[in-house]
Enzyme design. Structure first.
Site, mmCIF file in Angstrom:
data_model
loop_
_atom_site.group_PDB
_atom_site.id
_atom_site.type_symbol
_atom_site.label_atom_id
_atom_site.label_comp_id
_atom_site.label_asym_id
_atom_site.label_seq_id
_atom_site.Cartn_x
_atom_site.Cartn_y
_atom_site.Cartn_z
ATOM 1 N N ARG A 59 0.943 -1.192 -0.122
ATOM 2 C CA ARG A 59 -0.026 -0.085 -0.021
ATOM 3 C C ARG A 59 0.997 1.170 0.184
ATOM 4 N NH1 ARG A 59 -1.905 1.836 4.578
ATOM 5 N NH2 ARG A 59 -2.442 -0.139 5.339
ATOM 6 N N TYR A 112 -12.058 18.515 -16.333
ATOM 7 C CA TYR A 112 -12.717 17.337 -16.427
ATOM 8 C C TYR A 112 -13.987 17.243 -15.428
ATOM 9 C CZ TYR A 112 -12.941 12.340 -16.136
ATOM 10 O OH TYR A 112 -13.219 10.704 -16.176
ATOM 11 N N ASP A 184 -3.524 20.062 -14.402
ATOM 12 C CA ASP A 184 -3.960 18.669 -15.093
ATOM 13 C C ASP A 184 -3.149 18.669 -16.537
ATOM 14 O OD1 ASP A 184 -5.170 16.644 -16.396
ATOM 15 O OD2 ASP A 184 -6.851 16.673 -15.090
ATOM 16 N N LYS A 209 -4.964 7.603 -19.772
ATOM 17 C CA LYS A 209 -5.206 8.033 -21.155
ATOM 18 C C LYS A 209 -4.026 8.080 -21.898
ATOM 19 C CE LYS A 209 -9.206 9.179 -19.232
ATOM 20 N NZ LYS A 209 -9.412 10.617 -18.857
HETATM 21 C C1 LIG Z 1 -9.819 10.740 -17.446
HETATM 22 C C2 LIG Z 1 -9.523 12.240 -16.923
HETATM 23 C C3 LIG Z 1 -9.215 12.416 -15.523
HETATM 24 C C4 LIG Z 1 -9.588 10.936 -14.613
HETATM 25 O O1 LIG Z 1 -8.717 10.128 -14.740
HETATM 26 P P1 LIG Z 1 -9.033 8.565 -14.471
HETATM 27 O O2 LIG Z 1 -8.017 7.900 -14.544
HETATM 28 O O3 LIG Z 1 -10.436 8.136 -15.253
HETATM 29 O O4 LIG Z 1 -9.639 8.662 -13.040
HETATM 30 C C5 LIG Z 1 -8.791 13.525 -15.195
HETATM 31 N N1 LIG Z 1 -8.591 14.483 -15.960
HETATM 32 C C6 LIG Z 1 -8.469 14.295 -17.364
HETATM 33 C C7 LIG Z 1 -8.126 15.671 -18.197
HETATM 34 C C8 LIG Z 1 -9.257 13.150 -17.871
HETATM 35 O O5 LIG Z 1 -9.130 13.157 -19.172
#
Ligand SMILES: *Cc1c(COP(=O)(O)O)cnc(C)c1O
Length: 394
Positions: A59, A112, A184, A209
């Protein structure tokens, strides 16, 4: 790795791996062991209190997970990094580590969908004030920041209308009021921009992604200065939003081709955007690489490439989308992006499914907007596929 300056493509392949290889293996092993044992209890103690390198319990830390963290850290040019089970775990842990009741944060309306939900639903419950500014309105954002805040939270380009915020410009104002800046960087990836070099304190990724790039593993990661990242690591090791070693391995392997994939994806995205912009059945195209894009100049200055994401609104709105989407042969209709396969979906069922139609309207997201994540296919095949699907709209 040594301090020698190497390019992102080389880092994507080599960074972070060497110290985790064993028995002459050329690939990082997937260490599934939950616990790590010690015969010498003094050594065990020193590892446990962080005085000596090593692992105690899955963890907290794991070798495969650390190799993944190290690779992202080097690509972002950061001092430290730590990972999470998902991108949303990275975002919520990052926010909850630094915020406390009474704090104020300034962000944009187009974050997001999940992030937007944290801002609108969960932070207010903790008596944290959130001011969401029209994305791309830098003057309004500067005014809000100057009123004083603990944190400025950015996402650029945004999901799904790929709006751009000038990171350096906003970070400069944030510094004047001693506010932290989180960015982000999921859409841009470290191939196209490194927010830490533009004044950000923390860069966040949904590794699910583009970093992973194969739509087969969930993960999240944050990079920044040690004191900040360590605080987030500490919160995560206790709340348990830990990245799984198998997922870490898949992300690590995916990242080796990051530069190749991003190059091809943004080449395809540009061609698709240019094709759609001229098409009679398309109302609007959103892509930062198009000179018609509202912040094309900022994107050109700030980014090394315009990315693989675009979106477009069809003239016939939702009815046209219903006819168009099922006809695409080389695109998954799914709530994902950044994969080697082209992936499409209406914003109302993907990035902003958490929002009500009223909320989406307020965010300036047409119900008929199609988000398009360009894959690595041949661009002529993608264009032909789009052409036949657009022809099918009555
Ligand atoms: C998909 C996404 C998230 C969230 O990510 P997860 O891995 O699905 O929790 C956050 N920010 C952006 C810009 C995203 O495209």
């Amino acid at each position: 790795m040594t301090n020698k300056k190497i390019e992102q493509a080389t880092k994507a392949v080599w960074s972070g791996e060497k110290e985790y290889l064993a028995h002459g293996a050329t690939q990082v092993p997937v260490v599934h062991s939950v616990a790590f044992g010690y015969d010498d209890i003094d050594e065990w103690y020193e590892v446990a209190i962080g005085k000596r390198k090593g692992h105690i319990y899955g963890r907290n830390t794991n070798p495969t997970v650390q190799a993944f963290e190290d690779k992202v850290r080097e690509l972002e040019g950061a001092e430290a990094s730590t990972s999470f089970s998902t991108g949303m775990a990275a975002i919520s842990n990052a926010l909850l580590t630094v915020l406390k009741p009474g704090d104020r944060i300034v962000s944009i309306k187009d974050t997001y969908g999940g992030t937007n939900k944290i801002f609108s639903e969960f932070l207010p419950k903790l008596n944290i004030d959130v001011s969401l500014i029209e994305t791309g309105n830098h003057e309004a954002m500067e005014r809000e920041i100057k009123k004083g805040c603990k944190l400025v939270y950015l996402e650029t380009p945004t999901n799904p209308t790929v709006k751009i915020t000038d990171i350096a410009r906003i970070a400069k104002v944030a510094k004047e009021v001693n506010a932290l800046v989180f960015v982000d960087n999921t859409f841009a990836t470290p191939i196209n921009q490194n927010p830490l070099n533009q004044g950000a304190d923390l860069v966040i990724h949904s590794a699910t992604k583009f970093l992973g790039g194969h739509a087969d593993a969930l993960g999240g990661v944050v990079c920044g200065e040690k004191h900040l990242v360590n605080a987030m690591y500490h919160y995560r090791e206790i709340n348990g939003a830990t990245l799984d070693p198998m997922a870490a391995y898949l992300l690590l392997r995916g990242m080796k081709t990051l530069k190749l994939r991003i190059d091809k994806q943004q080449e395809n995205a540009m061609k698709v955007a240019q094709f759609l912009e001229k098409h009679e059945k398309v109302d609007r195209v959103f892509y930062p690489g198009l000179p018609t894009h509202h912040h094309h100049d900022v994107a050109k200055r700030q980014m090394r490439g315009f990315g693989g994401m675009l979106s477009f609104a069809l003239k016939g709105e939702l009815d046209a989308v219903r006819q168009f989407l099922p006809k695409l042969e080389y695109a998954h209709r799914a709530a994902n992006l950044g994969s080697v396969e082209t992936t499409v979906g209406p914003a109302r069922t993907t990035s902003h499914v958490e929002n009500t139609p009223e909320e989406r309207k307020a965010l300036g997201i047409p119900e008929g907007l199609v988000r398009y994540s360009a894959g690595i296919e041949d661009s002529n095949d993608l264009l032909a596929d789009l052409a036949q699907a657009l022809d099918a709209i009555k």
